[in-house]
Design a protein around this motif. Structure first.
Motif: not given
Length: 212
Positions: A104-110
């Motif tokens: 659960f790592q932040p992605q570009a759109e998160d």
């Protein structure tokens, strides 16, 4: 399931996905593990987050304050959880326990919301601002703990006028009784919908098909 979710108007609120909570070796994992494994927490979180991203639903990380030396030491009224954090150094900044679970790592759109000090992801953070700026009307709450940060964040979301969905098997608590209170006693007093992971994933997929 009667609820529908417009991807452009919906956000998944992923509450406190720290290693200390949901990873083997985490400080709180031994207490959480029995319920987490019973409900399939990690697999269900993966399903909700993956389905949301694939369908264009915004994912917002709603993290607790990472402990730092001196936190709560001079506070007049630290709550019981904060007193425990002060002793155990849960989610310590700069440590493995204070990092998000590797799945659960932040992605570009998160969007990663400012850290909350107590239990509500709204108090002293930018969560309400970010939701409004992104045109969000519906929030889907997942993560931990069901009866504290997830519930408090969801209650305030309702108070602020958002449509609130709780996903009963994409959250966990330390005891089955706490899960019962969160979803059978307290949740029905404020949540607009209480669903399973399978139901919310199906709703996201239906919304994605309709938008195609």
């Amino acid at each position: 399931m009667a609820e529908t979710y417009n991807p452009r108007r919906t956000a998944v609120l992923l509450v406190d996905p720290y290693n200390d909570f949901i990873s083997e070796g985490g400080k709180a994992w031994p207490r959480l593990e029995p319920v987490a494994k019973e409900v399939g927490l990690l697999d269900n979180l993966r399903s909700v987050v993956t389905s949301a991203r694939q369908g264009g639903v915004r994912v917002m990380f709603v993290p607790h304050r990472r402990w730092e030396p001196g936190d709560y030491e001079t506070w007049a009224y630290p709550n019981p959880t904060q007193q425990s954090i002060r002793t155990r150094h849960s989610f310590a900044r700069g440590t493995w326990g204070g990092e998000f679970h590797p799945d659960f790592q932040p992605q570009a759109e998160d969007i990663v919301i400012h850290e909350h000090w107590a239990q509500s992801g709204f108090t002293n953070t930018d969560l309400d601002l970010q939701l409004k700026q992104h045109g969000i009307s519906h929030v889907v709450a997942v993560g931990v703990l069901a009866n504290t940060c997830v519930e408090s964040t969801s209650r305030i979301a309702m108070e602020l006028g958002y449509h609130v969905t709780l996903v009963r098997d994409a959250t966990a608590a330390y005891l089955p009784e706490m899960m019962h209170a969160a979803h059978e006693l307290n949740g029905p007093t404020f949540a607009h919908s209480i669903v399973t992971t399978a139901e919310v994933v199906a709703a996201f997929e239906e919304a994605r098909s309709g938008a195609a």
